[in-house]
Scaffold this motif. Structure first.
Motif, PDB file in Angstrom:
ATOM      1  N   ASP A 221       1.573   4.361  -3.815  1.00 36.39           N
ATOM      2  CA  ASP A 221       1.432   5.850  -3.954  1.00 36.39           C
ATOM      3  C   ASP A 221       2.361   6.676  -4.612  1.00 36.39           C
TER       4      ASP A 221
ATOM      5  N   GLN B  21       0.756  -1.104   0.008  1.00 42.92           N
ATOM      6  CA  GLN B  21      -0.018   0.045   0.173  1.00 42.92           C
ATOM      7  C   GLN B  21       0.967   1.093  -0.164  1.00 42.92           C
TER       8      GLN B  21
ATOM      9  N   SER C 236       5.868   2.033  -7.401  1.00 41.15           N
ATOM     10  CA  SER C 236       4.945   1.421  -7.545  1.00 41.15           C
ATOM     11  C   SER C 236       5.332   0.154  -8.754  1.00 41.15           C
TER      12      SER C 236
ATOM     13  N   GLN D 215      -5.208  -0.970  -6.018  1.00 39.00           N
ATOM     14  CA  GLN D 215      -4.664   0.174  -5.753  1.00 39.00           C
ATOM     15  C   GLN D 215      -3.296   0.669  -6.214  1.00 39.00           C
TER      16      GLN D 215
END
Length: 335
Positions: A247, A243, A252, A279
């Motif tokens: 961002d 997680q 990522s 996400q």
């Protein structure tokens, strides 16, 4: 008075050594069983721990998922080795290696398997005289551009049809680029020619089964080692890291690329895992789908077993870097 011939003495010593070897093996097995019986309480408690249960789940899942495709791959490898004449590849592939690379890359679209199947098939192609650059392009493209994988990707991403095109384009570009890179910079002493017991003097059926047994035993052991490493790493990486990584676009992208290496999921199933990582951006998930079929823990172990550790230590990092870069580029254009 009786005498023994030299051959009789040798045969007697060999038989005695064989009996001694079997006795030693039986003794070791018996002692191991006794130790396990005496420690069954601590062993049972250790296996019932949540971490060990998670480890066993991942390990069994990776092996069970990959094994059918490994068997399919070695069977196809045996067919190539026994029934397909060397002249066939000379007729099908262009004479120039630079042109043979994209042809071999596109040929990967017809193999309905995953990376576990492509490694033994690529090894068989090298043994049959196919240029290594073309065989390596096939090795990388087959798990990612075949119809089964592309169909699974379309099902997993029903709202993003361009993901199928992006995966096909990026995977094929990486496969061809690595083939050309090997043709230009690769050295013959880096790649160990795949070997197997001689099949001469055997009938077609006996030669086929001998080839299958050799490749299953050879690649299967490394599949287990890779699955153990994948299970170990997956159980120690905190879930919260994903997680936090989502961002940042750059982090990522790299995080999902590394995750694809660690999870070692077969290409028929990886699209559904990528779809669940909602996400992350589509480009980051594209990197997951491009990197995974080309380089993961079990695949690295199988490549090292087939072509040698010297080859794998050079080929795997270059493939990873190129796959991440191409995924970022294709994702920016198509997604």
């Amino acid at each position: 008075m009786t005498t023994k011939t030299a051959s009789g003495c040798v045969d007697g010593r060999e038989a005695e050594d064989a009996r001694g070897g079997r006795s030693s093996s039986s003794l070791v097995l018996t002692m191991l069983l006794v130790v396990l019986f005496m420690l069954q309480g601590p062993v049972r408690r250790a296996l019932s721990a949540p971490v060990m249960q998670s480890w066993m789940t991942v390990f069994v899942a990776v092996v069970v998922q990959a094994l059918p495709f490994l068997v399919f791959g070695v069977a196809l490898s045996a067919v190539i080795a026994v029934f397909v004449p060397s002249s066939f590849f000379a007729r099908v592939l262009p004479g120039r290696p630079a042109l043979a690379v994209p042809v071999a890359g596109m040929a990967g679209a017809v193999l309905p398997g995953c990376e576990c199947a492509s490694v033994p098939v690529a090894g068989a192609l090298v043994r049959r005289g196919v240029p290594p650059a073309a065989a390596l392009a096939f090795l990388l493209s087959a798990p990612a551009v075949n119809p089964i994988v592309l169909t699974a990707t379309a099902v997993a991403f029903p709202g993003s049809p361009r993901m199928v095109l992006a995966r096909f384009v990026a995977s094929l570009l990486v496969a061809c680029a690595m083939g050309w890179l090997w043709q230009r910079l690769g050295r013959a002493d880096w790649l160990r020619p795949p070997t197997r017991p001689s099949l001469e003097g055997h009938g077609k059926g006996a030669a086929f089964w001998s080839s299958v047994r050799h490749d299953v035993m050879h690649a299967g052991g490394f599949l287990v080692v890779g699955a153990m490493a994948a299970a170990t790493l997956r159980t120690v990486v905190p879930a919260g890291w994903l997680q936090a990584a989502a961002d940042n676009p750059v982090i990522s992208l790299l995080a999902l690329a590394v995750l694809a290496v660690v999870l070692s999921i077969c290409s028929e199933a990886d699209a559904f895992v990528a779809a669940s990582l909602s996400q992350f951006s589509l480009t980051a998930r594209l990197a997951f789908l491009v990197v995974g079929p080309m380089i993961d823990l079990k695949l690295f172990a199988m490549q090292a077993a087939t072509f040698g550790r010297t080859f794998a230590l050079r080929f795997a990092p270059a493939t990873f870097i190129l796959a991440v870069a191409v995924s970022a580029l294709v994702g920016a254009v198509l997604l």
